[in-house]
Scaffold this motif. Structure first.
Motif, mmCIF file in Angstrom:
data_model
loop_
_atom_site.group_PDB
_atom_site.id
_atom_site.type_symbol
_atom_site.label_atom_id
_atom_site.label_comp_id
_atom_site.label_asym_id
_atom_site.label_seq_id
_atom_site.Cartn_x
_atom_site.Cartn_y
_atom_site.Cartn_z
ATOM 1 N N ALA A 1 2.136 -1.543 1.141
ATOM 2 C CA ALA A 1 2.861 -0.724 2.129
ATOM 3 C C ALA A 1 3.671 -1.608 3.062
ATOM 4 C CB ALA A 1 1.870 0.120 2.925
ATOM 5 N N LEU A 2 3.071 -2.745 3.438
ATOM 6 C CA LEU A 2 3.795 -3.683 4.317
ATOM 7 C C LEU A 2 5.054 -4.190 3.625
ATOM 8 C CD1 LEU A 2 1.199 -6.099 5.972
ATOM 9 C CD2 LEU A 2 2.817 -4.590 7.138
ATOM 10 N N ASN B 1 -3.544 -1.900 -0.894
ATOM 11 C CA ASN B 1 -2.594 -0.820 -0.612
ATOM 12 C C ASN B 1 -1.822 -1.080 0.678
ATOM 13 O OD1 ASN B 1 -2.872 0.851 -2.853
ATOM 14 N ND2 ASN B 1 -4.709 1.818 -2.022
ATOM 15 N N GLN B 2 -2.516 -1.614 1.682
ATOM 16 C CA GLN B 2 -1.830 -1.936 2.939
ATOM 17 C C GLN B 2 -0.821 -3.055 2.717
ATOM 18 O OE1 GLN B 2 -2.238 0.221 5.348
ATOM 19 N NE2 GLN B 2 -3.797 1.112 4.001
ATOM 20 N N THR C 1 -5.516 -1.558 9.697
ATOM 21 C CA THR C 1 -6.340 -0.942 8.641
ATOM 22 C C THR C 1 -6.903 -2.011 7.709
ATOM 23 O OG1 THR C 1 -4.948 1.011 8.748
ATOM 24 C CG2 THR C 1 -6.315 0.777 6.783
ATOM 25 N N CYS D 1 -0.820 -0.679 9.457
ATOM 26 C CA CYS D 1 -1.199 -1.257 8.154
ATOM 27 C C CYS D 1 -2.094 -2.474 8.350
ATOM 28 C CB CYS D 1 0.051 -1.718 7.393
ATOM 29 S SG CYS D 1 0.889 -0.405 6.526
ATOM 30 N N ARG E 1 -8.180 -0.838 -0.476
ATOM 31 C CA ARG E 1 -7.503 -0.420 0.759
ATOM 32 C C ARG E 1 -6.605 -1.553 1.280
ATOM 33 N NH1 ARG E 1 -11.413 2.103 4.998
ATOM 34 N NH2 ARG E 1 -11.663 3.517 3.256
ATOM 35 N N ASP F 1 4.095 1.406 12.461
ATOM 36 C CA ASP F 1 3.555 1.633 11.111
ATOM 37 C C ASP F 1 3.031 0.330 10.506
ATOM 38 O OD1 ASP F 1 6.128 0.597 10.951
ATOM 39 O OD2 ASP F 1 6.566 1.595 9.032
ATOM 40 N N ARG F 2 3.699 -0.780 10.823
ATOM 41 C CA ARG F 2 3.237 -2.070 10.298
ATOM 42 C C ARG F 2 1.965 -2.527 11.008
ATOM 43 N NH1 ARG F 2 8.151 -5.941 8.524
ATOM 44 N NH2 ARG F 2 8.275 -4.940 6.504
#
Lengths: 287, 260
Positions: free
Chosen positions: B125-126, B121-122, B214, B211, B118, B207-208
């Protein structure tokens, strides 16, 4: 006063040292040996075979409607203790039993007590099925007849039928009651012996490795039967099978070199025993 | 703190050995070996996932994703071995506790491994997200946030490492050490949340922030899994299920060898 496991282990180590030095002191039992509703009460029981002490100051209650399993390595005294409970040791020369064993408040070693009637109240089932060389019917009817419970045929028929039903054997033998008891399979013979014990209306049933000569299916039937018999009787069973002790009993007693090391609820003994000797034995670490 | 007295048996004996049937010892050792292997891999995954997140190292993130299936396969091996031991040996007493505990530990280690995925993945995504508007910070995460995340990761990974070491010999002292680090973990996690929650202070798009939150939560959860593992070590060594017990009382009790 509570005692920590470490203290008990230290004590047991000290006792081992005393034994090595030739002493015969007994070890304190871990766990509560008493029950709220006892059928038999044993206190400070010593058993000697000549100069050899087989049981050392063992105290243990056997409650009403419970199964107590006695476990321990060969020669630990569990069968000797079991045999004290209906004076089977009386038949062994040089055997001396001291301490107190009471059945419903009465000392079973009282001189005025008839051992034969005691053995009707405290019946025994042995390792190897030992039916009399008589018919299935006579195997069950023999006890009530010699104990004078009844001599009338109709009552005996009823008693034989009820006893065989309680022993879970009736449906298998009802049409061949005149055949020899020895014609039955091993498991059926053992249930016949249980029916024979039940027929004289005991209060306690002692079982000395009752399934060790049986296959797993016959064993399962006997274990199921033990659970049913518990409703009416108190049962003390000696077994070498840990799984059997765990399955059939409510309390378990672990014997070691003549000492009663630990007594407890069977669930506790098999998940978290308090004494290291108990744990080593039931987990297969005992040499 | 670490030199206070504890029950002697907890640190000296290997509770899984000493059977008359030596093969039983080997089976339990083999099972524990699989779980220790899993644990060490997840510790390494945590380190790599945190690097990916904090330093923006995408290669580390991909490495985490690549290595994850190996941990899953090991957890299947552990399950199979557990079933085999139960079927073959019908464990009782301490052996039963060992097998039950290893079953639960394998699950916690595997779930800790999932958290590293996880985080990775974050991190990806960042990296893939559109650049911040001009007025935003030069780098994501910022230097200050990187320090906070690094602190959180050190606590989480440290606890996991310690819990795995505790499993190696069912060592109560090491298990207690894990519990003692819990409050520091929660504080480190709270600091990250607080930092990201400041109204407009970090200048990041939602959104950041999401991330990063999370990933931070996943790091905290790795520490939680380490605590669960330590609880199982106590269960094996002391025979008591201490889940949901008050930690402070528990530590005090175990440190001084009292019954609980």
């Amino acid at each position: 006063m509570s005692t920590t496991v470490e203290e008990m282990q230290q004590r047991s180590n000290a006792m081992t040292a005393a034994e090595l030095a030739g002493g015969t002191e007994s070890r304190a039992t871990v766990g509560d040996v008493t029950v709220a509703d006892p059928r038999m009460v044993c206190r400070d029981v010593d058993v000697w075979y000549g100069a050899k002490q087989a049981i050392k100051r063992v105290s243990l209650d056997i409650g009403k409607n419970e199964v107590v399993a006695m476990i321990g390595p060969s020669g630990c005294g569990k069968s000797t203790f079991l045999r004290c409970l209906n004076r089977m040791n009386d038949t062994i020369a040089d055997c001396r039993v001291t301490g107190s064993i009471q059945l419903d408040g009465r000392d079973i070693y009282d001189r005025t007590l008839d051992p034969v009637s005691l053995r009707a109240q405290v019946g025994m089932v042995f390792q190897k099925p030992n039916p009399f060389p008589k018919s299935i019917y006579e195997n069950v009817a023999y006890g009530p007849r010699i104990h004078g419970l009844t001599n009338r045929r109709a009552e005996l028929d009823e008693l034989v039928s009820t006893s065989l039903q309680k022993a879970g054997l009736w449906n298998e033998v009802k049409d061949r009651l005149e055949q020899p008891g020895t014609s039955l399979s091993g498991g059926q013979q053992q249930r016949l012996c249980i029916a024979r014990t039940i027929a004289v209306s005991p209060e306690v049933i002692l079982m000395d490795e009752p399934c060790s000569a049986l296959d797993p299916i016959a064993t399962a039937i006997i274990e199921e039967l033990i659970d049913e018999l518990r409703v009416s009787y108190s049962i003390a069973i000696v077994t070498h099978s840990m799984q059997q002790a765990a399955r059939v009993s409510q309390r378990t007693a672990y014997f070691h070199l003549g000492d009663l090391i630990e007594v407890g609820e069977t669930n506790q003994i098999f998940t978290n025993p308090r004494h290291k000797l108990t744990e080593d034995y039931i987990t297969g670490r005992f040499g | 703190m670490m030199d206070e007295p504890v029950p002697a048996k907890a640190v000296t004996e290997d509770l899984a050995s000493g059977h008359l049937v030596q093969r039983y010892d080997r089976e339990l050792a083999g099972l524990r070996g699989i779980i220790l292997d899993m644990g060490q891999r997840v510790v390494e995954q945590t380190r790599a996932a945190a690097l990916a997140l904090i330093e923006g190292d995408a290669a580390q993130a991909y490495r985490v994703l690549d290595r994850e299936p190996q941990i899953d396969y090991l957890s299947l091996d552990a399950d199979e071995e557990i079933f085999r031991v139960i079927a073959r040996r019908q464990p009782t007493a301490v052996d039963l506790r060992i097998v039950l505990a290893l079953f639960r530990i394998a699950s916690d280690v595997e779930r800790a491994g999932d958290k590293t995925v996880r985080i990775a993945n974050q991190a990806l995504a960042l990296g893939a997200a559109e650049p911040e508007p001009k007025e935003g910070p030069d780098e994501v995460p910022s230097a200050e946030l990187r320090v906070l995340l690094r602190g959180l990761e050190e606590h989480a990974r440290g606890m996991l490492e310690q819990s795995i070491e505790a499993v190696a010999r069912f060592n109560v002292v090491k298990a207690l050490g894990v519990f003692e680090n819990e409050s520091a973990l929660f504080e480190a996690s709270a600091r990250v949340r607080q930092h990201l929650g400041q109204d407009g202070a970090v200048g990041l798009r939602p959104d950041r922030i999401l991330c990063l939150l999370t990933a931070a939560h996943a790091l905290e959860r790795i520490g939680n899994h380490a605590s669960n593992i330590a609880e199982q070590v106590i269960y094996v060594a002391e025979g008591k299920d201490i889940r949901y017990r008050n930690r402070e009382i528990l530590i005090e009790t175990l440190r001084h060898g009292h019954a609980f």
